[in-house]
Structures are given as C-alpha cells and as structure tokens.
Design an enzyme around this catalytic site. Sequence first.
Site, PDB file in Angstrom:
ATOM      1  N   GLY A   1      15.432 -24.012   6.510  1.00  0.00           N
ATOM      2  CA  GLY A   1      14.746 -23.475   7.687  1.00  0.00           C
ATOM      3  C   GLY A   1      13.224 -23.538   7.560  1.00  0.00           C
ATOM      4  O   GLY A   1      12.521 -23.602   8.570  1.00  0.00           O
TER       5      GLY A   1
ATOM      6  N   GLU B   1      12.362 -26.937   8.586  1.00  0.00           N
ATOM      7  CA  GLU B   1      12.598 -27.011  10.036  1.00  0.00           C
ATOM      8  C   GLU B   1      11.469 -26.328  10.812  1.00  0.00           C
ATOM      9  O   GLU B   1      11.009 -26.827  11.837  1.00  0.00           O
ATOM     10  CB  GLU B   1      13.954 -26.370  10.367  1.00  0.00           C
TER      11      GLU B   1
HETATM   12  C1  HXC Z   1      16.987 -15.723   0.040  1.00  0.00           C
HETATM   13  C2  HXC Z   1      15.683 -16.570  -1.611  1.00  0.00           C
HETATM   14  C3  HXC Z   1      15.654 -17.829  -0.988  1.00  0.00           C
HETATM   15  C4  HXC Z   1      16.358 -17.962   0.240  1.00  0.00           C
HETATM   16  C5  HXC Z   1      14.513 -17.962  -2.794  1.00  0.00           C
HETATM   17  N1  HXC Z   1      14.965 -16.696  -2.731  1.00  0.00           N
HETATM   18  N2  HXC Z   1      14.924 -18.664  -1.748  1.00  0.00           N
HETATM   19  N3  HXC Z   1      16.341 -15.530  -1.109  1.00  0.00           N
HETATM   20  N4  HXC Z   1      16.998 -16.890   0.710  1.00  0.00           N
HETATM   21  N5  HXC Z   1      16.359 -19.096   0.930  1.00  0.00           N
HETATM   22  C6  HXC Z   1      14.738 -15.613  -3.686  1.00  0.00           C
HETATM   23  C7  HXC Z   1      15.528 -15.815  -4.967  1.00  0.00           C
HETATM   24  O1  HXC Z   1      16.837 -15.376  -4.796  1.00  0.00           O
HETATM   25  C8  HXC Z   1      14.740 -14.961  -5.927  1.00  0.00           C
HETATM   26  O2  HXC Z   1      15.068 -13.611  -5.708  1.00  0.00           O
HETATM   27  C9  HXC Z   1      13.306 -15.157  -5.458  1.00  0.00           C
HETATM   28  O3  HXC Z   1      13.390 -15.598  -4.099  1.00  0.00           O
HETATM   29  C10 HXC Z   1      12.559 -16.218  -6.263  1.00  0.00           C
HETATM   30  O4  HXC Z   1      13.330 -17.405  -6.240  1.00  0.00           O
HETATM   31  P1  HXC Z   1      13.792 -18.175  -7.558  1.00  0.00           P
HETATM   32  O5  HXC Z   1      15.016 -18.938  -7.210  1.00  0.00           O
HETATM   33  O6  HXC Z   1      13.867 -17.230  -8.702  1.00  0.00           O
HETATM   34  O7  HXC Z   1      12.545 -19.150  -7.764  1.00  0.00           O
HETATM   35  P2  HXC Z   1      12.545 -20.552  -8.512  1.00  0.00           P
HETATM   36  O8  HXC Z   1      13.408 -20.504  -9.737  1.00  0.00           O
HETATM   37  O9  HXC Z   1      11.112 -20.906  -8.634  1.00  0.00           O
HETATM   38  O10 HXC Z   1      13.265 -21.565  -7.501  1.00  0.00           O
HETATM   39  C11 HXC Z   1      12.695 -21.886  -6.265  1.00  0.00           C
HETATM   40  C12 HXC Z   1      13.741 -22.578  -5.345  1.00  0.00           C
HETATM   41  C13 HXC Z   1      14.963 -21.683  -5.233  1.00  0.00           C
HETATM   42  C14 HXC Z   1      14.112 -23.954  -5.909  1.00  0.00           C
HETATM   43  C15 HXC Z   1      13.045 -22.786  -3.974  1.00  0.00           C
HETATM   44  O11 HXC Z   1      14.560 -20.336  -4.907  1.00  0.00           O
HETATM   45  C16 HXC Z   1      15.941 -22.132  -4.194  1.00  0.00           C
HETATM   46  O12 HXC Z   1      16.674 -23.072  -4.389  1.00  0.00           O
HETATM   47  N6  HXC Z   1      16.004 -21.404  -3.059  1.00  0.00           N
HETATM   48  C17 HXC Z   1      16.954 -21.672  -1.994  1.00  0.00           C
HETATM   49  C18 HXC Z   1      16.567 -22.917  -1.242  1.00  0.00           C
HETATM   50  C19 HXC Z   1      17.599 -23.227  -0.170  1.00  0.00           C
HETATM   51  O13 HXC Z   1      18.755 -23.492  -0.454  1.00  0.00           O
HETATM   52  N7  HXC Z   1      17.179 -23.186   1.099  1.00  0.00           N
HETATM   53  C20 HXC Z   1      18.039 -23.452   2.219  1.00  0.00           C
HETATM   54  C21 HXC Z   1      18.582 -22.153   2.736  1.00  0.00           C
HETATM   55  S1  HXC Z   1      19.774 -22.453   4.034  1.00  0.00           S
HETATM   56  P3  HXC Z   1      15.539 -12.644  -6.931  1.00  0.00           P
HETATM   57  O14 HXC Z   1      15.841 -11.380  -6.250  1.00  0.00           O
HETATM   58  O15 HXC Z   1      16.695 -13.311  -7.566  1.00  0.00           O
HETATM   59  O16 HXC Z   1      14.343 -12.622  -7.815  1.00  0.00           O
HETATM   60  C22 HXC Z   1      18.842 -22.689   5.394  1.00  0.00           C
HETATM   61  C23 HXC Z   1      19.636 -22.869   6.625  1.00  0.00           C
HETATM   62  C24 HXC Z   1      18.736 -23.066   7.822  1.00  0.00           C
HETATM   63  O17 HXC Z   1      17.651 -22.697   5.368  1.00  0.00           O
HETATM   64  C25 HXC Z   1      19.462 -22.704   9.080  1.00  0.00           C
HETATM   65  C26 HXC Z   1      18.543 -22.526  10.268  1.00  0.00           C
HETATM   66  C27 HXC Z   1      17.364 -21.632  10.048  1.00  0.00           C
END
Ligand code: HXC
Length: 258
Positions: free
Chosen positions: A109, A112
């Site tokens: 997102g 997006e």
């Molecule tokens: C909720 C999130 C998050 C997310 C990160 N965090 N991304 N929480 N939703 N999308 C949180 C983590 O859980 C963590 O919380 C804190 O933020 C720091 O993230 P880390 O993972 O510890 O950081 P890092 O190791 O540096 O990794 C960064 C990252 C990773 C590679 C960006 O966070 C990641 O893969 N995030 C998800 C990316 C993703 O899949 N996005 C798509 C989402 S689906 P805690 O509490 O554990 O410390 C989507 C659908 C769109 O977007 C639909 C329409 C809008």
Amino acid sequence: STFEHIIVESKGAVGVIRLNRPKMLNALSFAVFREIAAAVGDLEADDGIGCILITGNEKAFAAGADVKEMQPKGFIDMVNEDFKASGGDRVATCRKPTIAAVSGYALGGGCELAMMCDIIIASDTAKFGQPEITLGTIPGIGGSQRLTRAVGKAKAMDLCLTGRMMDAAEAERSGLVSRIVPADKLMDEAMAAAEKIASMSRPVAAMAKSAVNRAFETTLSEGINVERDLFRSTFALDDRAEGMAAFVEKRKPNNKHR
Ligand code: HXC
C-alpha cells in the site's frame, strides 16, 4: 483539523502530509487512509495551497497496509470496509498537483500510495515493491494497475509475482520515479519542486495534470483532442496573457491565480 497518525503542515503554498507511525514503518491502517483522505480534502480546499507533498521518514515512506490490522479480517469485513471505502485512493482524485517524497520502504500500500501521486521523487535509499503475494494476497489499492502502467508488464509481473523489492536506481530506470536525490537532500529537493509547481498558475497546473492523466484513460487520438481543448482553454486565462507578456517583456510573470 488534528490527526493521530499523520502530521499536516502548510509551508508557504505547499501542503505537507507526513506519515507518522514510525514504530510500524508507517503501516497504513484504515484510520491512516481516512486521515490522509481528510488532509488531502482540506489542502485541496485551501486556496493558499498550490501543491501537496506526501512523505514519511528516513527509514520508511510506508511499508504497506497494516498487516496486524488486516490479519483477523475475512471477506465480509473487506466488503464492508475496504481501502477504497476508507478514501484510500483520495490522493489519486486530488485536482492539485501531488508529489511523493520517498525515502526507505515504499511497499505494498505504500508503493500504491506513492503511485497515486503525480510525481515520485526518491532518495537513493528508496525501495519499492508489491510484496503482497508473500502474505497470500495481492495489491488492493491500484498497485497491479498503476505499476504496470508505470513500468510495463514484464517488471510489474516480476515485482507482483516474486514480491521482491527494487531499489531507487531500478525504479528510476524503469520509469516509476522521476528523480533520485541523496537521502539528506530529499526534502529540500522535493520542497523546491513543490514550491516551483505552486508558483505556477493554478488552473494551468490543473489543466496540465488533467491532460497527462488522460493518457492513462483514453486513446491517443481522444487524448490529443482533450489536450487541444485544454490548450485552447488556457487562452481564456489572464495568466496565459501574463505569462506570454512577461516573456516578451523579459520579466518574471506575476500569476493572478495562485
Ligand atoms: C504492520 C508492520 C508493517 C506492516 C512493518 N511493521 N511493516 N506492521 N504492517 N506493513 C512493523 C513490524 O511488525 C515491526 O513491529 C516494526 O514495524 C519494524 O519492522 P521490522 O520488520 O522489525 O523492520 P525490518 O526488519 O527493518 O524490516 C523492514 C521490512 C519489514 C522489510 C519493510 O517490516 C516488512 O517486510 N514489512 C512488511 C512489508 C509488506 O509485506 N508490506 C505489504 C503489506 S500488504 P514490531 O512490533 O515487531 O517491532 C499491503 C496490501 C495493500 O500493503 C492493500 C491495499 C492498501
């Protein structure tokens, strides 16, 4: 208005929306999307504002929709309140020019949201991707469509099917971003671009934006017709008369409508 997850400031004629959930890498909950939509509405209605800049922080523009919020949801929940219903695409319908200043992660997102903006300016640390497939879902607020239009089928398929990220250089090469700047210069450069745009005639900027956007909605010949109508319309504006007079008289234009 006051917001919980974003910070909205007017800097001269530029409205700045800063995503502010740093501990969650600016994860976009429904509430965040609703706040962005409200802020865009406010800035669009504000006559003092000529350009809107959306940004995050150094580590993340936004790492996607809030996965923790989405996790327990079922089909009917998403029918009852999906991202579009929350105003998730409000940026895309904004009539004023919009810029995304992206540093760090712009994923799912977040990517997006950046793509809804008219221009993406990226820091050299920016990373773009649509990793939804790794979570068992797909882009939900325009990613599969806007990314494909921006970078073409081959790269859009690559990103959407493997979930990999692309860095700023690849994003610029493939046409997703308009410029890359060093991370510590991102806000200066993005603000300068926004101020420049805000100094232009507002109706003319709106027409230019509208003309370019037609290229994504219609055929070439119809798009060219729309452009010609808009081009002619600028000749009804005093800002067009002033712009050309200023050129001929070797001075800076003083636009009335800004
Ligand atoms: C909720 C999130 C998050 C997310 C990160 N965090 N991304 N929480 N939703 N999308 C949180 C983590 O859980 C963590 O919380 C804190 O933020 C720091 O993230 P880390 O993972 O510890 O950081 P890092 O190791 O540096 O990794 C960064 C990252 C990773 C590679 C960006 O966070 C990641 O893969 N995030 C998800 C990316 C993703 O899949 N996005 C798509 C989402 S689906 P805690 O509490 O554990 O410390 C989507 C659908 C769109 O977007 C639909 C329409 C809008």
